[in-house]
Design an enzyme around this catalytic site. Sequence first.
Site, short mmCIF file in Angstrom:
data_model
loop_
_atom_site.label_atom_id
_atom_site.label_comp_id
_atom_site.label_asym_id
_atom_site.label_seq_id
_atom_site.Cartn_x
_atom_site.Cartn_y
_atom_site.Cartn_z
N LYS A 1 9.69 3.62 7.82
CA LYS A 1 10.24 3.57 6.61
C LYS A 1 10.37 4.59 5.41
O LYS A 1 11.37 5.46 5.98
CB LYS A 1 9.98 2.64 5.81
CG LYS A 1 9.92 0.69 5.87
CD LYS A 1 9.64 -0.23 5.06
CE LYS A 1 8.62 -0.03 4.61
NZ LYS A 1 6.96 -0.37 5.20
N ARG B 1 8.77 -6.85 -2.29
CA ARG B 1 7.69 -7.18 -1.41
C ARG B 1 7.80 -8.94 -1.55
O ARG B 1 6.59 -9.42 -0.07
CB ARG B 1 7.10 -6.90 -0.77
CG ARG B 1 5.78 -5.55 0.29
CD ARG B 1 4.65 -5.35 -0.40
NE ARG B 1 4.29 -4.13 0.53
CZ ARG B 1 4.69 -2.75 0.86
NH1 ARG B 1 5.46 -1.49 0.00
NH2 ARG B 1 3.95 -2.23 1.91
N ARG C 1 -2.19 8.24 11.47
CA ARG C 1 -1.70 8.94 10.60
C ARG C 1 -2.74 8.82 9.84
O ARG C 1 -2.95 10.09 8.92
CB ARG C 1 -0.58 7.79 9.34
CG ARG C 1 -0.16 8.19 8.17
CD ARG C 1 0.84 8.10 8.10
NE ARG C 1 0.38 6.56 7.33
CZ ARG C 1 0.90 5.34 6.61
NH1 ARG C 1 2.69 5.77 6.77
NH2 ARG C 1 0.77 4.23 6.26
N ARG D 1 -5.64 8.05 3.68
CA ARG D 1 -4.76 6.63 2.69
C ARG D 1 -6.20 6.28 3.19
O ARG D 1 -6.34 5.76 4.41
CB ARG D 1 -3.15 6.73 3.20
CG ARG D 1 -2.29 7.29 2.10
CD ARG D 1 -1.29 6.62 3.01
NE ARG D 1 -1.29 4.86 2.85
CZ ARG D 1 0.26 4.46 2.95
NH1 ARG D 1 1.08 5.33 2.94
NH2 ARG D 1 -0.12 2.61 2.67
N ARG E 1 -3.16 -5.78 5.93
CA ARG E 1 -1.48 -4.86 5.43
C ARG E 1 -1.02 -5.89 6.43
O ARG E 1 0.12 -6.45 5.81
CB ARG E 1 -1.52 -3.41 5.72
CG ARG E 1 -2.19 -2.64 4.72
CD ARG E 1 -2.47 -1.87 4.83
NE ARG E 1 -1.35 -0.60 4.36
CZ ARG E 1 -1.24 0.57 5.17
NH1 ARG E 1 -2.42 0.76 5.79
NH2 ARG E 1 0.17 0.89 4.89
P1 AMP Z 1 2.77 1.39 1.39
O1 AMP Z 1 2.85 2.82 0.60
O2 AMP Z 1 4.48 1.15 1.13
O3 AMP Z 1 2.26 1.00 2.76
O4 AMP Z 1 2.05 0.47 0.18
C1 AMP Z 1 0.93 0.72 0.24
C2 AMP Z 1 0.06 -0.54 -1.15
O5 AMP Z 1 0.26 -0.24 -2.05
C3 AMP Z 1 0.19 -1.65 -0.50
O6 AMP Z 1 -0.63 -2.09 0.85
C4 AMP Z 1 0.29 -2.23 -1.45
O7 AMP Z 1 -1.24 -2.46 -1.70
C5 AMP Z 1 1.29 -1.80 -2.58
N1 AMP Z 1 2.04 -1.91 -3.24
C6 AMP Z 1 3.24 -1.30 -2.46
N2 AMP Z 1 4.33 -1.64 -2.64
C7 AMP Z 1 4.04 -2.75 -3.07
C8 AMP Z 1 4.79 -4.06 -3.34
N3 AMP Z 1 6.34 -4.00 -3.82
N4 AMP Z 1 4.54 -5.08 -4.27
C9 AMP Z 1 3.40 -5.29 -3.75
N5 AMP Z 1 2.44 -4.37 -3.65
C10 AMP Z 1 2.35 -3.39 -3.16
#
Ligand code: AMP
Length: 369
Positions: free
Chosen positions: A193, A268, A307, A313, A325
Site C-alpha cells: 500500500k 481498519r 523489509r 521497524r 498483524r
Molecule cells: P502500518 O504501517 O499500516 O502497517 O501500521 C503499523 C501499525 O500501526 C499497525 O500494526 C497498528 O498497530 C498501527 N496502526 C496503523 N493504522 C492503524 C489504524 N487505522 N488503526 C489502528 N492501528 C493502526
Amino acid sequence: MIKLHDKFFKPFIPAKQIDEVMQRLATEIANDVGDEIPIFIGILNGSFMVVSDFVKKYPKPCEVTFIKLASYEGVKSTEDIQRLIGLTQDLTGRTVVILEDIIDTGNTLAEVHRIFKNENVKSLKIATLFYKPEAYKKDFKLHYVGIEIPNKFIVGYGLDYDGLGRNLPEVYQIKQTQHMTNLVLFGPPGAGKGTQAEFLKEKYNLVHISTGDVFRFNIKNETALGMLAKSFIDKGELVPDQVTIDMLNAEVEKNAGANGFIFDGFPRTNAQAEALEKLMDSKDSQINAMIALEVDDEILVERLLGRGKTSGRADDANESIIRNRITEYYNKTAILKEYYSAQDKYFGVDGVGSIEDITERLSAVIDSL
Ligand code: AMP
C-alpha cells in the site's frame, strides 16, 4: 440532497428541531412580555413560516403584522435594502417584537431600526430563528436567538434560493462544489500500500495519509501520542479506535485545500470506517473507492521479513509479530470489504507482480471511477 436551480443542498436542520426551538422562543418571549399585548412583526418574505408557527405557539393574546424588505440576490446578502411594504399602523407605546427567520450581516436589521427610530414604541425586541455570528457586522442587540449556525447559505422554512425552497418544512445547507477524489488503499500488511501510494499521489495530485507513518513519526519524536501507540504497535495490535480517529481527523484538517486523499492503513475497523464517512460528509465529500491489494499470506510474511532487515521497524522484525498483524487484519479489518462492497465501492486488485504493473492495475480502477 435536493437541487434548486443550479445548486445542491443537503439536509441541515430537521423540522422537529425547528419546532422545538419555536416553542422555546414563544415560551421565553411570553414570560418576558408578561400581561402586555405585544405586536409581532414579521419581515417578509422569509419570516412567514416563523411567524405562523410562532404565533400558534404563543400562549396569550397578541397582534401580528408584517413589513416587507428585500435584501438577497441569489446567495449573496446585499447592502442595499429595499423597503417594499412599510408600517401600516400606529405603534406608539406598543411592545414590539420583530420576528426574523435569519440574521446574518445585520443589514436588514439596520433598516428595521431606521424604520422604528421615530415610532415611539414602548420597547423593540428582536427575535430570530437563525443567527450567523460569523457574518454579523452590526451592534444591534439580538434579544432572542433560536439557533446559531455557521456562515453557509441555507434554504427552507421560509428561506429561498432565487425564489425556490421557501415551502420546505426543514432547512437545507448549500453543498460545497469542490470535488475531491478520496481513495482507501486496502490490504493486509506488506501488500504494498505504502509503495503504491507514493506513485498514485503524484499521478493524481492527492494527499497520502498513512496512519502507520504518522504513528511512527510520533514514536520517533517521543510525543504523548507516540508513547501511547508504541505499546500496541510493537505487539502487532491495533491502536485503539478513538486515538486513531482523532489523529486521522487532525491530519485531514491540516490539508484543508487538498484535491483528495489516499488513506493508507485507515480505516481498519468498522468504527473507523464510520468516522471516516462522517468526516468526508462534513467536507461535502465521500470515499470514492476502496481499492484492495490482494496478496497471499506466505508472500506477505516473506516480504515483511525482507523489509525488516532494512526498515528498522520493530513490528517487521520477527515472524510471530508479523503473523499477529496479519491475524489482526483478518479478524478486524477484512470485514471492511463488506462495508464498501455494500456501497459498490470495493475494487480488488492483484497485488503480486512488478511495482509498475500493480500501479497500472490501480490506475485503471481510479480512471474508471
Ligand atoms: P502500518 O504501517 O499500516 O502497517 O501500521 C503499523 C501499525 O500501526 C499497525 O500494526 C497498528 O498497530 C498501527 N496502526 C496503523 N493504522 C492503524 C489504524 N487505522 N488503526 C489502528 N492501528 C493502526
